[in-house]
Scaffold this motif. Structure first.
Motif, short mmCIF file in Angstrom:
data_model
loop_
_atom_site.label_atom_id
_atom_site.label_comp_id
_atom_site.label_asym_id
_atom_site.label_seq_id
_atom_site.Cartn_x
_atom_site.Cartn_y
_atom_site.Cartn_z
N ALA A 1 0.83 -1.20 0.00
CA ALA A 1 0.00 0.00 0.00
C ALA A 1 0.86 1.26 0.00
CB ALA A 1 -0.93 -0.01 1.21
N LEU A 2 1.93 1.26 0.80
CA LEU A 2 2.81 2.42 0.85
C LEU A 2 3.57 2.62 -0.46
CD1 LEU A 2 4.20 2.01 4.47
CD2 LEU A 2 2.61 3.77 3.66
N ALA A 3 3.85 1.52 -1.16
CA ALA A 3 4.55 1.63 -2.44
C ALA A 3 3.75 2.46 -3.44
CB ALA A 3 4.81 0.23 -3.01
N ARG A 4 2.44 2.44 -3.28
CA ARG A 4 1.59 3.21 -4.18
C ARG A 4 1.91 4.70 -4.13
NH1 ARG A 4 -4.16 1.85 -2.73
NH2 ARG A 4 -3.86 3.39 -1.09
N LEU A 5 2.36 5.18 -2.96
CA LEU A 5 2.71 6.59 -2.84
C LEU A 5 3.80 6.98 -3.82
CD1 LEU A 5 2.83 6.75 1.05
CD2 LEU A 5 1.10 7.84 -0.40
N VAL A 6 4.78 6.11 -3.97
CA VAL A 6 5.93 6.41 -4.82
C VAL A 6 5.51 6.58 -6.27
CG1 VAL A 6 8.15 5.54 -5.65
CG2 VAL A 6 7.51 5.20 -3.26
N LEU A 7 4.55 5.77 -6.71
CA LEU A 7 4.19 5.82 -8.13
C LEU A 7 3.11 6.85 -8.46
CD1 LEU A 7 1.29 4.19 -8.40
CD2 LEU A 7 2.76 2.19 -8.31
N VAL B 1 10.32 8.25 2.40
CA VAL B 1 9.88 9.61 2.69
C VAL B 1 11.03 10.58 2.52
CG1 VAL B 1 8.98 11.16 4.46
CG2 VAL B 1 8.07 8.85 4.26
N GLN B 2 12.21 10.20 3.00
CA GLN B 2 13.37 11.08 2.87
C GLN B 2 13.71 11.34 1.41
OE1 GLN B 2 16.48 10.15 5.58
NE2 GLN B 2 18.01 11.45 4.58
N ALA B 3 13.61 10.31 0.57
CA ALA B 3 13.86 10.49 -0.86
C ALA B 3 12.82 11.43 -1.47
CB ALA B 3 13.85 9.14 -1.57
N HIS B 4 11.58 11.30 -1.03
CA HIS B 4 10.51 12.19 -1.52
C HIS B 4 10.80 13.64 -1.14
CE1 HIS B 4 6.50 13.51 -2.58
NE2 HIS B 4 6.31 13.96 -1.35
N LEU B 5 11.21 13.86 0.11
CA LEU B 5 11.54 15.21 0.55
C LEU B 5 12.74 15.77 -0.21
CD1 LEU B 5 11.14 14.81 4.43
CD2 LEU B 5 9.42 15.51 2.75
N ALA B 6 13.74 14.93 -0.44
CA ALA B 6 14.95 15.37 -1.14
C ALA B 6 14.65 15.79 -2.57
CB ALA B 6 15.99 14.26 -1.12
N GLY C 1 12.07 17.48 -3.41
CA GLY C 1 11.26 18.69 -3.37
C GLY C 1 9.83 18.46 -2.94
N GLY C 2 9.51 17.23 -2.53
CA GLY C 2 8.17 16.94 -2.05
C GLY C 2 7.99 17.40 -0.61
N ALA C 3 6.76 17.23 -0.10
CA ALA C 3 6.44 17.57 1.27
C ALA C 3 5.57 16.45 1.84
CB ALA C 3 5.70 18.90 1.35
N ALA C 4 5.53 16.35 3.17
CA ALA C 4 4.75 15.28 3.79
C ALA C 4 4.13 15.77 5.09
CB ALA C 4 5.62 14.06 4.05
N LEU C 5 2.90 15.34 5.32
CA LEU C 5 2.21 15.55 6.59
C LEU C 5 1.87 14.16 7.12
CD1 LEU C 5 0.98 17.67 8.52
CD2 LEU C 5 -1.13 17.51 7.20
N ILE C 6 2.44 13.79 8.27
CA ILE C 6 2.38 12.40 8.73
C ILE C 6 1.84 12.34 10.15
CG2 ILE C 6 3.70 10.28 9.06
CD1 ILE C 6 5.88 11.47 7.27
N ALA C 7 0.74 11.61 10.33
CA ALA C 7 0.24 11.33 11.68
C ALA C 7 0.93 10.07 12.17
CB ALA C 7 -1.27 11.14 11.65
N THR C 8 1.81 10.21 13.14
CA THR C 8 2.55 9.06 13.66
C THR C 8 3.11 9.38 15.03
OG1 THR C 8 4.36 7.51 13.23
CG2 THR C 8 4.72 9.77 12.55
N HIS C 9 3.26 8.35 15.85
CA HIS C 9 3.92 8.49 17.15
C HIS C 9 5.32 7.89 17.11
CE1 HIS C 9 0.31 9.99 19.17
NE2 HIS C 9 -0.36 9.09 18.48
N ILE C 10 5.74 7.47 15.91
CA ILE C 10 7.06 6.88 15.74
C ILE C 10 8.07 7.95 15.32
CG2 ILE C 10 8.40 5.18 14.41
CD1 ILE C 10 6.37 3.93 16.25
N ASP C 11 9.24 7.93 15.91
CA ASP C 11 10.31 8.82 15.48
C ASP C 11 10.95 8.22 14.23
OD1 ASP C 11 12.44 10.51 15.10
OD2 ASP C 11 13.45 10.04 16.99
N LEU C 12 10.73 8.87 13.09
CA LEU C 12 11.23 8.35 11.82
C LEU C 12 12.64 8.84 11.50
CD1 LEU C 12 7.95 8.79 9.76
CD2 LEU C 12 8.90 6.65 10.66
#
Length: 210
Positions: A128-134, A161-166, A168-179
Motif C-alpha cells: 500500500a505504501l509503495a503506491r505513494l511512490v508511483l 519519505v526522505q527520498a521524496h523530501l529530497a 522537493g516533495g512535502a509530507a504531513l504524517i500522523a505518527t507516534h514513531i520517530d522516523l
C-alpha cells in the motif's frame, strides 16, 4: 511543493472537531501530527485530501497534488502485488517505470506474483505504501503509515519519505514513531480542538529532537 492550511474548521460527521487550524509545510519538509486518539488527526488529513469538505478556511494546494495514505491498504485482493502496482500506475498515468521504482523502494520483488489476499498485514502495508511512490504527487498525507511494519520496513518507509523530501516533495504524517527524518517539525493537533482545549502555548509547533 509548499502548501498551507489557513484557518480550517474540520468536522467528523456532523460534529465540529477542529477549529482555526493553520500551518505551512515547506518543500523538502515533513510535518508530524501528534495528539491522542480521537483528537482529529485523521479528520484533518481527510479534509486536506478533499475527502471531507472543510467547514471553513482553505488549503493553498489542490487535492490533485496530494497522495493520501489511509488506514485501509486499498489493495485489490485477487490481484497480485505486481498487478496492483500496475493498476495504480495506470490510474495515475505514471507507467511501468514508476511501478518498478515503487516495487524497489519497498522490496516487493519477492512478493510481486503473490495475491494481495495472501499477504501478511505487514506485507499488505508495504504494498500500500509503495503506491505513494508511483503517484508522482508532491504532497504525501499519511495516517499512521507504519502500522504493522517491523523495524526493518519502518526504516525502509522512512528512507522512501526522505527520498521524496529530497526531490522537493512535502509530507504531513500522523505518527507516534520517530522516523529520524531531517527538516521535521511537530504539530500538536489537540491545540485546535473545538471543545475542551487545555491551556497551551500560542505556538503549537516544536522542533523535532534528533
Amino acid at each position: 511543493m509548499e502548501f498551507e492550511a489557513q484557518s480550517l474548521t474540520c468536522r467528523r460527521g456532523e460534529a465540529i472537531v477542529l477549529r482555526d487550524v493553520s500551518f505551512r509545510v515547506r518543500a523538502g519538509e515533513a510535518l508530524i501530527l501528534r495528539g491522542p486518539n480521537g483528537s482529529g488527526k485523521t479528520t484533518l488529513l481527510r479534509t486536506l485530501a478533499g475527502l471531507t469538505p472543510a467547514v471553513a478556511g482553505k488549503v493553498t494546494a489542490p487535492t490533485e497534488a496530494m497522495a493520501y495514505g489511509a488506514h485501509a491498504d486499498g489493495l485489490k485482493a485477487q490481484l497480485t502485488v505486481a498487478e496492483n502496482l500496475a493498476f495504480w500506475a495506470a490510474a495515475f498515468g505514471t507507467g511501468p517505470a514508476a511501478a518498478a521504482r515503487a516495487e524497489a523502494a519497498f522490496d516487493l520483488a519477492p512478493l510481486r506474483n503473490r495475491r494481495a489476499a495472501d499477504l501478511s498485514a505487514g506485507q499488505k502495508r508495504r504494498a500500500a505504501l509503495a503506491r505513494l511512490v508511483l503517484t508522482d504527487r508532491p504532497i504525501w498525507l499519511l495516517d499512521e503509515p507504519t502500522v504493522s511494519l517491523d523495524a526493518e520496513n519502518t526504516a525502509r518507509f522512512a528512507a522512501a519519505v526522505q527520498a521524496h523530501l529530497a526531490s522537493g516533495g512535502a509530507a504531513l504524517i500522523a505518527t507516534h514513531i520517530d522516523l529520524g527524518l531531517p527538516e521535521t517539525r511537530l504539530l500538536d493537533i489537540s491545540t485546535f480542538a473545538a471543545r475542551g482545549t487545555p491551556d497551551r502555548a500560542a505556538d503549537p509547533f516544536a522542533e523535532a529532537v534528533e
